[in-house]
Enzyme design. Structure first.
Site, short mmCIF file in Angstrom:
data_model
loop_
_atom_site.label_atom_id
_atom_site.label_comp_id
_atom_site.label_asym_id
_atom_site.label_seq_id
_atom_site.Cartn_x
_atom_site.Cartn_y
_atom_site.Cartn_z
N GLY A 1 0.88 -1.17 0.00
CA GLY A 1 0.00 0.00 0.00
C GLY A 1 0.91 1.21 0.00
N PHE A 2 0.76 2.08 -1.01
CA PHE A 2 1.70 3.20 -1.10
C PHE A 2 0.95 4.53 -1.21
CE2 PHE A 2 5.75 5.19 -2.61
CZ PHE A 2 6.52 4.75 -1.54
N GLY B 1 -1.13 7.46 1.50
CA GLY B 1 -0.64 8.38 2.54
C GLY B 1 0.30 7.70 3.53
N LEU B 2 -0.17 6.61 4.13
CA LEU B 2 0.65 5.97 5.16
C LEU B 2 1.83 5.20 4.56
CD1 LEU B 2 -1.80 4.63 7.85
CD2 LEU B 2 -0.29 6.62 7.92
N LYS C 1 -7.95 -1.22 12.13
CA LYS C 1 -8.67 -0.45 13.15
C LYS C 1 -9.87 -1.16 13.77
CE LYS C 1 -8.57 3.79 10.93
NZ LYS C 1 -8.41 5.24 10.87
N ALA D 1 -8.22 6.03 2.04
CA ALA D 1 -8.75 4.85 2.76
C ALA D 1 -9.07 5.21 4.21
CB ALA D 1 -7.76 3.71 2.72
N GLU E 1 -12.73 4.87 5.75
CA GLU E 1 -12.96 3.99 6.91
C GLU E 1 -13.53 4.78 8.09
OE1 GLU E 1 -9.71 1.21 7.73
OE2 GLU E 1 -9.25 1.20 5.60
N HIS F 1 -17.80 4.81 10.19
CA HIS F 1 -18.21 4.80 11.61
C HIS F 1 -19.32 5.81 11.89
CE1 HIS F 1 -15.00 2.24 13.30
NE2 HIS F 1 -14.23 2.77 12.37
#
Ligand code: NAD
Length: 340
Positions: A22-23, A25-26, A133, A199, A203, A207
């Site tokens: 996964g490239f 933001g994080l 999470k 993402a 996510e 919620h």
């Protein structure tokens, strides 16, 4: 040679070889974090359309530049490979990697569990770390404990900020008490624009009242932007389904009903709308009720508070793996190790 290349050439012999899956933001922040470390080198990166591998270390800035200008690290010459099956193809390439940080969206809610299954099936052995999470997502991984253990994988789950750093802080704070009554996590996140962390924001929307993982992941970028317009870019989140609860319960600290997680995300301002903190209330052996509070510095970004711990847990996981300890562990039961 620039500083990053010198570091890669001097540290490649003994360093932990890490991959970032996964490239966005994080993932990009993770690559920048590793670039400053002597004990780790970034050998693999992957996104939805490709992967890149270089055994003596990829240059983080080159990966980021390529991803942002062409849409995939697969375009990185001559180390990239374009494929829509990047994770599977990277695993099958049998390129040596000691541990992966899964900076992937967990959309749908079983996506990360399905990636873990790919690793199990392939016979790969090493350390996997996620910053997942939701409680229900961690439960799926916990159910794979025996398969992970039987296949020589040390899986560290819930190792971002929350769950992760704050859950670990709660675990530490609990030591003053004979009985823990309440763990309250409140986070403040400020990001300049939501598109840097698509993402994460989807996510979070999942919620909100009236949304769930399916509806939030089906939203187009235009629909997300329209929702954020209605709220002035602010998301207020309460009573979230967050795995800090099951992690603290499994660590024997308190029952999951006594753990709450909520926060405020500002998607238009890098300044945090409030200071991220965890409050741990309990009764000491003398019968006194007290609350410990651990507050993160406002200058620390979400990316710093997720990626730092993720690699701290990867290092801890590697030590466990070297000792033949396999299976699944959470951020509440292992101390992250500082990566030099
Ligand atoms: P993002 O949307 O910015 O990037 C996602 C990346 O994953 C992209 O590079 C995309 O190409 C890649 N990807 C998507 N599907 C893929 C596939 N099938 N194969 C390979 N690559 C694929 O994501 P982000 O905002 O950086 O968030 C990543 C994750 O981190 C999210 O699940 C988020 O919930 C989690 N997170 C955790 C915490 C925490 O404290 N625990 C905090 C923030 C974010």
């Amino acid at each position: 040679m620039n500083a990053e290349q010198i570091q890669a050439s001097t540290s490649s012999a003994t360093s932990i070889r890490v991959g970032v899956l996964g490239f966005g933001g994080l993932g990009q922040a993770a690559a920048r974090v590793v670039a400053l470390k002597q004990e780790m080198i970034l050998v693999a990166t992957a996104d939805k359309e490709g992967y890149a591998y270089k055994k003596d270390g990829l240059n983080a800035q080159d990966c980021i530049k390529t991803y942002n200008s062409q849409g995939s690290v697969g375009y990185l010459e001559p180390f990239g490979c374009l494929t829509t099956n990047s994770i599977q193809d990277l695993i099958e390439s049998r390129s040596p990697v000691d541990g992966y940080f899964l900076a992937l969206p967990n959309l749908p809610n079983d996506f990360i569990a399905s990636v873990a299954k790919q690793f199990i099936k392939s016979g790969w052995q090493g350390v996997l770390v996620d910053a997942i999470k939701r409680t229900s997502a961690v439960e799926q991984l916990l159910a794979m404990k025996d398969e992970l253990a039987g296949n020589g994988i040390t899986y560290m789950t819930g190792c971002g900020a929350t769950p992760g750093l704050l859950t670990a802080a709660a675990s530490l704070a609990a030591q003053s008490y004979a009985e823990v009554h309440k763990v309250e996590i409140t986070f403040g996140v400020g990001i300049a624009n939501w598109e840097a962390y698509r993402a994460t924001i989807r996510e979070d929307i999942a919620h909100m009242p009236g949304y769930n993982v399916e509806t939030a992941s089906a939203m187009t970028d235009v629909e997300v932007a329209a929702l954020l317009d209605e709220t002035d870019g602010i998301l207020v989140l309460e009573n979230m389904e967050h795995a800090d609860d099951i992690m603290l319960e499994l660590a024997g600290i308190c029952s999951r009903e006594n753990v709450t997680v909520g926060g405020v995300v500002d998607t238009r301002n890098p300044k945090k709308p409030l200071s991220t903190n965890v409050k741990v209330t309990g009764r000491t052996f003398e019968g006194r009720i007290s609350t410990h509070t651990f507050t993160l510095g406002d200058e620390t970004s979400m990316a710093a508070n997720v990626c730092g711990p993720a690699f701290g847990y990867l290092k801890a996981g590697k030590q466990l793996h070297n000792k033949g300890i396999y299976g699944i562990l959470t951020a509440a039961e292992v101390m992250p190790l500082f990566v030099r």
